[in-house]
Structure formats: C-alpha cells, structure tokens
Design an enzyme around this catalytic site. Sequence first.
Site, short mmCIF file in Angstrom:
data_model
loop_
_atom_site.label_atom_id
_atom_site.label_comp_id
_atom_site.label_asym_id
_atom_site.label_seq_id
_atom_site.Cartn_x
_atom_site.Cartn_y
_atom_site.Cartn_z
N TYR A 18 32.09 53.93 -12.89
CA TYR A 18 32.51 55.31 -12.63
C TYR A 18 33.39 55.42 -11.38
CZ TYR A 18 28.60 56.02 -15.77
OH TYR A 18 27.74 55.95 -16.83
N ASP A 247 12.97 56.51 -25.14
CA ASP A 247 13.84 55.62 -24.37
C ASP A 247 13.14 55.32 -23.04
OD1 ASP A 247 15.73 54.46 -22.73
OD2 ASP A 247 17.36 55.82 -23.27
N LYS A 276 16.65 47.40 -18.65
CA LYS A 276 16.66 47.37 -17.19
C LYS A 276 15.71 46.32 -16.58
CE LYS A 276 19.07 51.48 -15.88
NZ LYS A 276 19.34 52.55 -16.83
#
Length: 428
Positions: A18, A247, A276
């Site tokens: 980003y 999730d 993760k």
Amino acid sequence: MLTPEDLAFDREHLWHPYTSALNPLPSYPVARAAGCELFLQDGRPLIDGMASWWSVIHGYNHPRLNQAVFDQVAQMSHVMFGGITHEPAVRLGQALVRMTPEPLTTVFLADSGSVSVEVALKQALQYWQGRGVKGRYRFAAFRYGYHGDTFGAMSVTDPENGMHGLFAGFLPSNVFLDAPPLGYDMPVELSLITRWREQLAAHRHELAAVIVEPVVQGAGGMRIYNPAYLAHLRSLCDELDLLLIFDEIATGFGRTGRLFAMQHAQVIPDILTVGKALTGGYMTLAATLCTRAVAETVCRSEAGVFMHGPTFMANPLACQVATASLELLSEGRWPEQIQAMEAMMRNLLLPLAEIDSVADTRVLGGIGVVEMRQPMRVAEVQKKLIGRGVWIRPFGKLFYIMPPYVIQPEQLRHLIDSMRAVCTEAAV
Ligand SMILES: *Cc1c(COP(=O)(O)O)cnc(C)c1O
C-alpha cells in the site's frame, strides 16, 4: 549492507505494501532479527510490537524453527503436490485436524491467507452446485471485515476500507451486514440479530455462505466483539440453510487467548481459514479446512473435484516449519504468555483512553489497540517510535500492538510507554 544507492533503488523500483511509487513512505533497512527484536542495519535494536503482521508468534530466528527448515532443505525444498504426497504435508494435515474442532477434517493447503479465502469461497460455490441448487453466487459479509487483497477476498471485505469503489465493475457485489458493536462484554443487541435475519432471509436464495472473522475484526478496524454473536450467526445459518465460513487467519493459534477465537463461543463453522501465524511467521502458508459433508458435496458438483491447485501447494519447507511451530504451541506455554501480555495491557494500555487524542482503547489476549481521534501521520510517528527503539506501524486511526508471544514484560512495558508518549505528544 544496503548502500544509499540501494535504498534509492528500493524507493524507485520496489513496491511496498500500500505505498505510492511517486512518493513512498520511508522504509527502514532491517538486517536481522532475533527473539522479540529487529536489528536495523546500523545495529540499533527495535522491540517488535507487530510480530510481522500477526505471524511471528514464537519470536525471530527460533532455533527449532530454523532447524526444521535446515532439515527439510536437506531432503527436498519443493515437489509438486499433484500425484505426489510427502511427510511434511501429512504431518501438518494431521496436526491441523487434531487442533481444530472435530467436524473440520478436510484440509486444503494454500499459499497465502488471501488464497485460502478464495478457496473457501470457491468451496462454498461448488457446494451448492453439488447440491444441484442454482443461483447461489453471492456471499454475506460484515462491515469492517477484512479477508485479503485478491478479488474474491476483497469482494467480502468492508466496502469502504476494501475500496470497492476503485474496482467497481469488476468486483462481485455481495451483501453486507452491520458489524457487531464493540465490546467483548457488551450484551448482545437482539435488534441487530433481527436485522441480520431479515437481510439473510431476503437474500438466502442467492447466498452461498456467510463469512466472518470471529471475535476480532482485524485489519478492517481492530474491533473486538461479544463472541455470543457467533452463536446467533450459526443458528441463523442453520435455520436459513447457509454455509458459515470463519476466517481465523489473524485470530488463530492462540492470539485471542483461545487456540482459535471461535472457541470463545464454542461455535463451529462449515469452512475455516487459517494462515499468518501458521508457520510461526517463517514463510507464507495458509489452509482452508472444511467438514466432510462440505467436502463430499463439493465433489458431487459437475466438476467432480475441487477446482484449485496452486503450483506451490503444500510446499514441504513451509509445511515442515508449520508443523514445528504447531509443536511449539502444543507444548503449551502460549496460554500463560498471552495471559501475561493481556494483564499488562489491561493495566497499562487501557488507561491510555484518558489521553485527549485517544478515542478508545481495547485489549483481548495478545492484541492491544489504541484508536486515535485523528488518523496518524505514519512517517512521523514511525520515526519517533524508532527513536525510542520500538517497531509499531500504525494505520489510519489505529495504533495497535500484537507482539510475539515470547515478549518479556520489560519489553512490553517499553512498547506501551512509547505508545503513551506518542499519544501524549499528539494531544498537544
Ligand atoms: C491477513 C489476513 C488475510 C489475508 O492473508 P494474506 O496472507 O495477507 O493474503 C485474510 N483474512 C484475515 C482475517 C487476515 O487478517
């Protein structure tokens, strides 16, 4: 050693997450990391408050995780998973099936969290094909949710944070439900459940599944909510015959104080994603687990198989280090470590709410969040924090930490003191 020219190359030629290619935020050169510290290439240590985006739970440069990688490199680093199997994949599959609630028995090893979400969505779509039901092409998801950066995952991510506007016309249009209000202990608002029911019932014939991050909405807002909402959601899905996807890419493997966040409510989904922390932060790997019923129905679809198979599926290095990381977890020090972190953050981080620049503070397990009144100036804040020897990367109004589980009390105290200093300076 990166020279000033190398760093200029980085600025001009490498995308960071980003960032702008025109005007990138500064990137700090890190040369190595150990335990709970990152070392800048000039030798300065930084106490790590981020666990490299939730993933490095056992700390950096862990001898047992290193050894798992060395051992596996000496056997084979990779081999295709089509028509071949191997011990690292089987051992990891066994561990995941053992650790997760009993009905979740079928494992798809994906290469990243976003891909595991794509796999979950695809399984839900093929499930309805398998039942011979047409027209179930949409998903219900939650405002402030975050499920990844690939297109399917973006389409179920909060429409504003997920910047649906930028990709409108290409993104599938999904149904968004209001998020549960903040507060682990806040009583359930039954009017919200009624609204969910109305929305889900109105769309049930076009919905394949509902997807949600249990108990903590992560990147979409670091929002902690009452786990009892999950039980309501489960019964709505049962009543309306919808699949439920959890999730747990951010929340899995102990971060919230339970091995999986869904265990705060004893609710079990039909499909579960993890990622993760799965490899202890050593490399990219994620998994999608589903019930036998979902797996069998998927395979009764026209295709007859589940239609996904990445090149690096079940990469042996990643599987081996994940198995070693799950072994470390199963040795069971994490509950005390998380409890100690939680207790200190309750004592020292929650009171930051009294500072003028702070809108709210919240803590659950190894997650500590300070929500500011104004968006933070990341470059400036980061520089100050580095001056204090800590690594915390805020985004927007969210100033938060989720350190490696092995953080020492004095290190955690220093992280929180540094957050206090930044919040106080922001107030003047
Ligand atoms: C990080 C995250 C993802 C995406 O995982 P990647 O590995 O970055 O693709 C999906 N869902 C949640 C809840 C996450 O926190």
